[in-house]
Design a protein around this motif. Structure first.
Motif, PDB file in Angstrom:
ATOM      1  N   GLY A 102      49.306  47.790  44.025  1.00 35.41           N
ATOM      2  CA  GLY A 102      49.964  48.608  45.037  1.00 35.41           C
ATOM      3  C   GLY A 102      51.418  48.255  45.278  1.00 35.41           C
ATOM      4  N   LEU A 103      51.846  47.071  44.818  1.00 37.04           N
ATOM      5  CA  LEU A 103      53.229  46.653  45.046  1.00 37.04           C
ATOM      6  C   LEU A 103      54.212  47.466  44.217  1.00 37.04           C
ATOM      7  CD1 LEU A 103      52.764  42.748  45.025  1.00 37.04           C
ATOM      8  CD2 LEU A 103      52.965  44.276  47.016  1.00 37.04           C
ATOM      9  N   VAL A 135      41.137  49.378  37.357  1.00 41.83           N
ATOM     10  CA  VAL A 135      42.500  49.398  37.878  1.00 41.83           C
ATOM     11  C   VAL A 135      42.963  50.840  38.101  1.00 41.83           C
ATOM     12  CG1 VAL A 135      44.900  48.741  37.437  1.00 41.83           C
ATOM     13  CG2 VAL A 135      43.043  47.204  36.771  1.00 41.83           C
ATOM     14  N   MET A 136      42.634  51.708  37.154  1.00 42.46           N
ATOM     15  CA  MET A 136      43.061  53.109  37.271  1.00 42.46           C
ATOM     16  C   MET A 136      42.550  53.746  38.550  1.00 42.46           C
ATOM     17  SD  MET A 136      45.206  54.219  35.170  1.00 42.46           S
ATOM     18  CE  MET A 136      45.147  55.741  36.098  1.00 42.46           C
ATOM     19  N   ALA A 137      41.353  53.382  38.986  1.00 44.61           N
ATOM     20  CA  ALA A 137      40.807  53.973  40.206  1.00 44.61           C
ATOM     21  C   ALA A 137      41.731  53.725  41.389  1.00 44.61           C
ATOM     22  CB  ALA A 137      39.416  53.396  40.482  1.00 44.61           C
ATOM     23  N   ILE A 142      46.194  55.673  45.070  1.00 43.70           N
ATOM     24  CA  ILE A 142      47.542  55.549  45.646  1.00 43.70           C
ATOM     25  C   ILE A 142      48.385  56.771  45.308  1.00 43.70           C
ATOM     26  CG2 ILE A 142      49.686  54.210  45.587  1.00 43.70           C
ATOM     27  CD1 ILE A 142      47.930  51.725  45.025  1.00 43.70           C
ATOM     28  N   ALA A 143      48.278  57.240  44.067  1.00 44.49           N
ATOM     29  CA  ALA A 143      49.039  58.423  43.659  1.00 44.49           C
ATOM     30  C   ALA A 143      48.619  59.653  44.459  1.00 44.49           C
ATOM     31  CB  ALA A 143      48.838  58.673  42.162  1.00 44.49           C
ATOM     32  N   ARG A 144      47.325  59.783  44.719  1.00 45.17           N
ATOM     33  CA  ARG A 144      46.838  60.913  45.513  1.00 45.17           C
ATOM     34  C   ARG A 144      47.449  60.881  46.908  1.00 45.17           C
ATOM     35  NH1 ARG A 144      41.895  59.735  45.403  1.00 45.17           N
ATOM     36  NH2 ARG A 144      41.352  60.969  43.549  1.00 45.17           N
ATOM     37  N   VAL A 153      42.029  62.167  34.019  1.00 40.12           N
ATOM     38  CA  VAL A 153      42.480  60.789  33.830  1.00 40.12           C
ATOM     39  C   VAL A 153      41.565  60.114  32.819  1.00 40.12           C
ATOM     40  CG1 VAL A 153      42.920  58.560  34.922  1.00 40.12           C
ATOM     41  CG2 VAL A 153      43.280  60.670  36.230  1.00 40.12           C
ATOM     42  N   VAL A 154      42.149  59.416  31.838  1.00 39.56           N
ATOM     43  CA  VAL A 154      41.374  58.647  30.870  1.00 39.56           C
ATOM     44  C   VAL A 154      41.906  57.218  30.846  1.00 39.56           C
ATOM     45  CG1 VAL A 154      40.630  58.420  28.470  1.00 39.56           C
ATOM     46  CG2 VAL A 154      40.973  60.697  29.451  1.00 39.56           C
TER      47      VAL A 154
END
Length: 275
Positions: A102-103, A135-137, A142-144, A153-154
Motif C-alpha cells: 500500500g505504500l 498480492v494482486m488481491a 486499493i486500485a478500486r 486480472v491475471v
C-alpha cells in the motif's frame, strides 16, 4: 471460410506496477532488497531491478543466479543458493510485499483519463502482473478505492508459466472473449512484459519513464533536467530494443494516441507479427 484480420483493436492488456500504479515500480524493488537482507545477503536496488517483470519466484531465482549475488550467498552460507533456498527467500518476500504494497500503490498521473478514453473507444481492459494472486488481491482492492476497475486480472501464479511466456496475456484474451490476438495491445514497463506481448502475437507498447527502467517517483521524474531526461530515455530505449516493442512512450498518459495509430495501421492491413 477465409481468415479476416481484425479491422480495429478490441482490448488493451495493462501491466500494474510501473504502468498504471506505483510510478517508479518502487514497491516490488525495495522488498527484494529487504527480503535478501533478512538472510544477511546484500542486493542493491539496481540489481533487484534487473529481472523486473518476471514472476516473483523466478525473479528471486534469477537474482540468485547473478554471480556476484551467488558469491555473497556462498560467503554467508557456505554454498550457492538452491531452488529450496529461493523458495525460503520467496516465502519471506511474500508477507513483506503484502505488508508494504500500500505504500506505493497510487495511480500514475493520467492513467484514469487514458483508460477512460480507451473504454470510450470500445476497448476492453485486461491486466496482468508479476505479482502472485495473494498480492494482486490487495493491489486490486486499493486500485478500486482509487477508481480503477479493469475488466480482468491475471496474476503470475494463475498460469503455468509467467513472463516472458505469453500465458498471462493469452488468459486475458480468453476471459475477455477477444477473437484475434492481433486486436490486442500489451503495455508494460519491463522487457519480460514486452516479450510476453510479442510472444502472444500482440502489439506491444513499452513505457520508458513511468516504471522500472527509470526507477524514479513522479516528482523526481518531473524535476529531471531536459538533457538528463533525454539521456535516460535513450538508455532505456536501447534496453528495450531486444524485446522489439512496436512503440515506446513516456507514460500511459500517451497511450490513446498510440491506440489511434495502431487502429489506422490495422485498417491499412498491417499486423503486429509482421513488424
Amino acid at each position: 471460410m477465409n481468415y479476416q484480420q481484425p479491422p480495429h483493436l478490441q482490448a488493451v492488456i495493462l501491466d500494474w506496477a510501473g504502468t498504471v500504479v506505483d510510478f517508479g515500480s518502487l514497491a516490488p524493488t525495495q522488498i527484494f532488497v529487504e527480503a535478501f537482507a533478512e538472510f544477511g545477503v546484500k542486493v542493491s536496488i539496481d540489481e533487484a531491478r534487473g529481472p523486473m517483470g518476471m514472476g516473483k519466484w523466478d525473479h528471486i531465482r534469477t537474482l540468485c543466479n547473478v554471480p556476484a549475488i551467488a558469491e555473497r550467498y556462498r560467503e554467508k552460507f557456505g554454498r550457492k543458493p538452491t531452488d529450496d533456498d529461493v523458495t525460503t527467500i520467496y516465502e519471506r518476500f511474500m508477507p513483506l510485499q503484502i505488508e508494504k504494497i500500500g505504500l506505493h500503490s497510487a495511480l500514475i498521473p493520467g492513467a484514469l483519463d487514458a483508460i477512460a478514453t480507451l473504454r470510450d473507444r470500445g476497448l476492453k481492459i485486461g491486466t496482468c502482473s508479476g505479482y502472485p494472486a495473494q498480492v494482486m488481491a490487495k493491489v486490486v482492492d486499493i486500485a478500486r478505492d482509487n477508481g480503477y476497475v479493469p475488466d480482468h486480472v491475471v496474476a503470475t501464479d494463475e498460469v503455468p508459466n509467467g513472463r516472458p511466456h505469453p500465458a498471462q496475456s493469452l488468459a486475458n484474451v480468453i476471459a475477455l472473449s477477444i477473437n484475434d490476438v492481433a486486436a490486442c495491445v500489451k503495455v508494460d514497463d519491463t522487457w519480460p512484459g514486452i516479450l510476453e506481448g510479442r510472444s502472444a502475437g500482440m502489439w506491444a507498447v513499452a513505457l520508458t519513464c513511468s516504471g522500472n527502467a527509470l526507477g524514479l517517483t513522479y516528482e523526481e521524474y518531473k524535476a529531471l533536467p531536459p538533457e538528463k531526461l533525454a539521456k535516460e530515455r535513450q538508455r532505456i530505449e536501447q534496453m528495450f530494443e531486444g524485446s522489439r516493442p512496436h512503440y515506446m512512450i513516456n507514460t500511459i498518459a500517451e497511450l490513446p494516441a498510440v491506440i489511434d495509430e495502431i487502429n489506422a495501421r490495422l485498417a491499412r492491413g498491417e499486423m503486429p507479427q509482421g513488424c
